[in-house]
Design a protein around this motif. Structure first.
Motif, PDB file in Angstrom:
ATOM      1  N   TYR A  61       0.829  -1.205   0.000  1.00 31.74           N
ATOM      2  CA  TYR A  61       0.000   0.000   0.000  1.00 31.74           C
ATOM      3  C   TYR A  61       0.866   1.258   0.000  1.00 31.74           C
ATOM      4  O   TYR A  61       1.967   1.276   0.561  1.00 31.74           O
ATOM      5  CB  TYR A  61      -0.903   0.025   1.230  1.00 31.74           C
ATOM      6  N   PHE A  62       0.330   2.316  -0.605  1.00 32.16           N
ATOM      7  CA  PHE A  62       1.012   3.603  -0.566  1.00 32.16           C
ATOM      8  C   PHE A  62       0.005   4.733  -0.465  1.00 32.16           C
ATOM      9  O   PHE A  62      -1.159   4.609  -0.877  1.00 32.16           O
ATOM     10  CB  PHE A  62       1.898   3.815  -1.810  1.00 32.16           C
ATOM     11  N   THR A  63       0.468   5.839   0.099  1.00 31.60           N
ATOM     12  CA  THR A  63      -0.287   7.085   0.151  1.00 31.60           C
ATOM     13  C   THR A  63       0.648   8.219  -0.214  1.00 31.60           C
ATOM     14  O   THR A  63       1.722   8.360   0.384  1.00 31.60           O
ATOM     15  CB  THR A  63      -0.869   7.334   1.557  1.00 31.60           C
ATOM     16  N   LEU A  64       0.251   8.994  -1.194  1.00 28.84           N
ATOM     17  CA  LEU A  64       1.006  10.170  -1.621  1.00 28.84           C
ATOM     18  C   LEU A  64       0.223  11.410  -1.210  1.00 28.84           C
ATOM     19  O   LEU A  64      -0.965  11.539  -1.524  1.00 28.84           O
ATOM     20  CB  LEU A  64       1.219  10.160  -3.128  1.00 28.84           C
ATOM     21  N   VAL A  65       0.880  12.305  -0.496  1.00 29.76           N
ATOM     22  CA  VAL A  65       0.234  13.526  -0.020  1.00 29.76           C
ATOM     23  C   VAL A  65       0.766  14.701  -0.834  1.00 29.76           C
ATOM     24  O   VAL A  65       1.945  15.057  -0.736  1.00 29.76           O
ATOM     25  CB  VAL A  65       0.492  13.750   1.479  1.00 29.76           C
ATOM     26  N   LEU A  66      -0.114  15.300  -1.639  1.00 26.65           N
ATOM     27  CA  LEU A  66       0.252  16.404  -2.516  1.00 26.65           C
ATOM     28  C   LEU A  66      -0.308  17.714  -1.971  1.00 26.65           C
ATOM     29  O   LEU A  66      -1.295  17.716  -1.224  1.00 26.65           O
ATOM     30  CB  LEU A  66      -0.299  16.174  -3.929  1.00 26.65           C
ATOM     31  N   PRO A  67       0.289  18.836  -2.335  1.00 26.38           N
ATOM     32  CA  PRO A  67      -0.251  20.126  -1.891  1.00 26.38           C
ATOM     33  C   PRO A  67      -1.603  20.414  -2.542  1.00 26.38           C
ATOM     34  O   PRO A  67      -1.849  20.060  -3.689  1.00 26.38           O
ATOM     35  CB  PRO A  67       0.810  21.132  -2.334  1.00 26.38           C
ATOM     36  N   ALA A  68      -2.471  21.061  -1.799  1.00 25.56           N
ATOM     37  CA  ALA A  68      -3.799  21.407  -2.322  1.00 25.56           C
ATOM     38  C   ALA A  68      -3.672  22.425  -3.446  1.00 25.56           C
ATOM     39  O   ALA A  68      -2.759  23.247  -3.470  1.00 25.56           O
ATOM     40  CB  ALA A  68      -4.663  21.965  -1.198  1.00 25.56           C
ATOM     41  N   ASP A  69      -4.617  22.353  -4.398  1.00 20.19           N
ATOM     42  CA  ASP A  69      -4.579  23.291  -5.521  1.00 20.19           C
ATOM     43  C   ASP A  69      -5.951  23.881  -5.846  1.00 20.19           C
ATOM     44  O   ASP A  69      -6.150  24.469  -6.911  1.00 20.19           O
ATOM     45  CB  ASP A  69      -3.999  22.607  -6.757  1.00 20.19           C
ATOM     46  N   GLY A  70      -6.911  23.722  -4.936  1.00 21.59           N
ATOM     47  CA  GLY A  70      -8.218  24.338  -5.123  1.00 21.59           C
ATOM     48  C   GLY A  70      -9.145  23.613  -6.068  1.00 21.59           C
ATOM     49  O   GLY A  70     -10.202  24.136  -6.416  1.00 21.59           O
ATOM     50  N   ARG A  71      -8.809  22.401  -6.479  1.00 17.74           N
ATOM     51  CA  ARG A  71      -9.659  21.665  -7.425  1.00 17.74           C
ATOM     52  C   ARG A  71     -10.972  21.250  -6.766  1.00 17.74           C
ATOM     53  O   ARG A  71     -11.080  21.170  -5.533  1.00 17.74           O
ATOM     54  CB  ARG A  71      -8.922  20.416  -7.918  1.00 17.74           C
ATOM     55  N   ASP A  72     -11.947  20.933  -7.577  1.00 21.27           N
ATOM     56  CA  ASP A  72     -13.147  20.269  -7.082  1.00 21.27           C
ATOM     57  C   ASP A  72     -13.648  19.305  -8.152  1.00 21.27           C
ATOM     58  O   ASP A  72     -13.241  19.365  -9.310  1.00 21.27           O
ATOM     59  CB  ASP A  72     -14.232  21.257  -6.650  1.00 21.27           C
ATOM     60  N   GLY A  73     -14.511  18.373  -7.731  1.00 15.71           N
ATOM     61  CA  GLY A  73     -15.001  17.345  -8.643  1.00 15.71           C
ATOM     62  C   GLY A  73     -13.988  16.234  -8.843  1.00 15.71           C
ATOM     63  O   GLY A  73     -13.099  16.009  -8.019  1.00 15.71           O
ATOM     64  N   TRP A  74     -14.119  15.539  -9.974  1.00 14.01           N
ATOM     65  CA  TRP A  74     -13.280  14.381 -10.265  1.00 14.01           C
ATOM     66  C   TRP A  74     -12.076  14.776 -11.118  1.00 14.01           C
ATOM     67  O   TRP A  74     -12.186  15.569 -12.037  1.00 14.01           O
ATOM     68  CB  TRP A  74     -14.091  13.312 -10.994  1.00 14.01           C
ATOM     69  N   SER A  75     -10.931  14.189 -10.780  1.00 15.63           N
ATOM     70  CA  SER A  75      -9.697  14.381 -11.545  1.00 15.63           C
ATOM     71  C   SER A  75      -8.846  13.134 -11.351  1.00 15.63           C
ATOM     72  O   SER A  75      -9.278  12.156 -10.729  1.00 15.63           O
ATOM     73  CB  SER A  75      -8.953  15.638 -11.072  1.00 15.63           C
ATOM     74  N   SER A  76      -7.640  13.149 -11.878  1.00 21.22           N
ATOM     75  CA  SER A  76      -6.735  12.023 -11.679  1.00 21.22           C
ATOM     76  C   SER A  76      -5.303  12.524 -11.605  1.00 21.22           C
ATOM     77  O   SER A  76      -4.993  13.615 -12.095  1.00 21.22           O
ATOM     78  CB  SER A  76      -6.876  10.979 -12.795  1.00 21.22           C
ATOM     79  N   GLU A  77      -4.456  11.725 -10.993  1.00 19.80           N
ATOM     80  CA  GLU A  77      -3.033  12.029 -10.880  1.00 19.80           C
ATOM     81  C   GLU A  77      -2.246  10.848 -11.430  1.00 19.80           C
ATOM     82  O   GLU A  77      -2.526   9.685 -11.086  1.00 19.80           O
ATOM     83  CB  GLU A  77      -2.638  12.279  -9.421  1.00 19.80           C
TER      84      GLU A  77
END
Length: 342
Positions: free
Chosen positions: A98-114
């Motif tokens: 298992y992994f968890t990546l913590v990224l800085p917030a960017d104000g997005r909303d709704g669905w997206s992907s990384e």
């Protein structure tokens, strides 16, 4: 003492099985889990395996074929201590991959992907992320088994039979649960999170069931059934669900919550404890009474919920719950009829 001995025995058995069945972690595949964004950070989640096994069920598939496919979902070959990367953020997989990546917030909303890269694999894997909208008025935290879809979790044998002999095409969702969560979601305005005792091995399977049946999608908080040096099987049902509720409420501190569950696994007790910890943050509780309905213990737990003065609904279906919510908390809830343009 006994649990510790069983833990050691099970761990040694797994290691022997790895050698006997030759399970070398040579491949690098990412099983993506739905992540979530808060006002402070973006959480990207998943698991690195040497091979992905999906439930590619077909109409008319036999129960034996279903059993074989479901069994393979639990026979995983995890890749531990490998590096995963998303943009400029890196993390290491744990003992179970298992992994968890913590990224800085960017104000997005709704669905997206990384796009997530894993050491030893050239191509990235898109991992979905859901971010609640800025105009959300509340959030929903729902159980899955016997709340959203029929499982029979109130009976161990029925639960195992339903889980292992069905496929993503044959599992049945409750029409009233779909209608309720669709109404509460309000076209994606209010986020829905799912907290379940099902293992992470079933995350992809559950996403397929949601897609096939029309259940409103959302981030899931499932359990790890893995075996490691520090963990024997998993934490308990109540502890997992209670901790997940606490976490969701902590990362969305401005949103009250509607809790949906069922009486088959004593969700009323868990939700009562959540009300004691969070008070008015719990806006309402809805409980399905599956199978034989509520017994004396379930009725006692329901009455304890009612004593908190938190709007509580309990019945064989969720029919009528949305209307009760609108009457109890018109500041938060609107019925479908009120949403229709005049």
């Amino acid at each position: 003492m006994i649990k510790r001995l069983l833990h050691r025995l099970a761990l040694r058995t797994e290691r022997v099985a790895d050698r006997v069945f030759h399970r070398p972690a040579t491949g690098r595949e990412i099983d993506p889990y739905i992540g979530y964004a808060t006002r402070d950070q973006i959480i990207v989640r998943g698991r690195v395996l040497s091979e992905l096994r999906g439930d590619d069920g077909m109409d008319g598939q036999s129960k034996w074929d279903n059993f074989h496919r479901m069994f393979l979902l639990f026979f995983t070959d995890e890749v531990a201590n490998t590096t995963v990367r998303c943009a400029n953020t890196e993390a290491q997989t744990d003992e179970e991959g298992y992994f968890t990546l913590v990224l800085p917030a960017d104000g997005r909303d709704g669905w997206s992907s990384e796009d997530v890269f894993v050491e030893g694999r050239a191509e990235p894997v898109p991992c979905p992320v859901f971010a609640p909208r800025s105009d959300a008025r509340f959030l929903v935290i729902s159980d899955i088994d016997d709340t959203m879809m029929e499982t029979g979790a109130y009976s161990l044998l029925r639960n195992l039979y339903t889980t292992f002999t069905g496929s993503s095409r044959t599992r049945r969702a409750f029409a009233d649960a779909i209608a309720l969560t669709t109404c509460l979601s309000d076209d994606g305005r209010n986020p829905i999170f799912y907290v379940s005792s099902s293992p992470w091995n079933l995350h992809g399977f559950l996403r397929q069931v949601f897609d096939n049946t029309g259940i409103v999608p959302g981030p899931m908080f499932l359990r790890d059934l893995g075996l490691s040096e520090t963990q024997f099987i998993t934490e308990g049902h109540g502890n997992h669900k209670g901790a997940s509720i606490d976490h969701i409420l902590s990362v969305y501190p401005d949103l009250p919550a509607v809790l949906l569950g069922d009486t088959g696994q004593h969700d009323a007790q868990i939700y009562h404890a959540a009300i004691e910890r969070h008070g008015d943050r719990i806006a309402a509780v809805g409980l399905r009474a599956p199978g034989p309905g509520m017994d004396a213990l379930d009725l006692r737990d329901r009455d304890r919920l009612l004593e908190t003065r938190t709007p509580t609904f309990a019945g064989p279906s969720f029919d009528g719950f949305a209307e009760q919510l609108a009457l109890a908390r018109p500041d938060l809830f609107l019925t479908d009829m009120e949403r229709k343009p005049t």
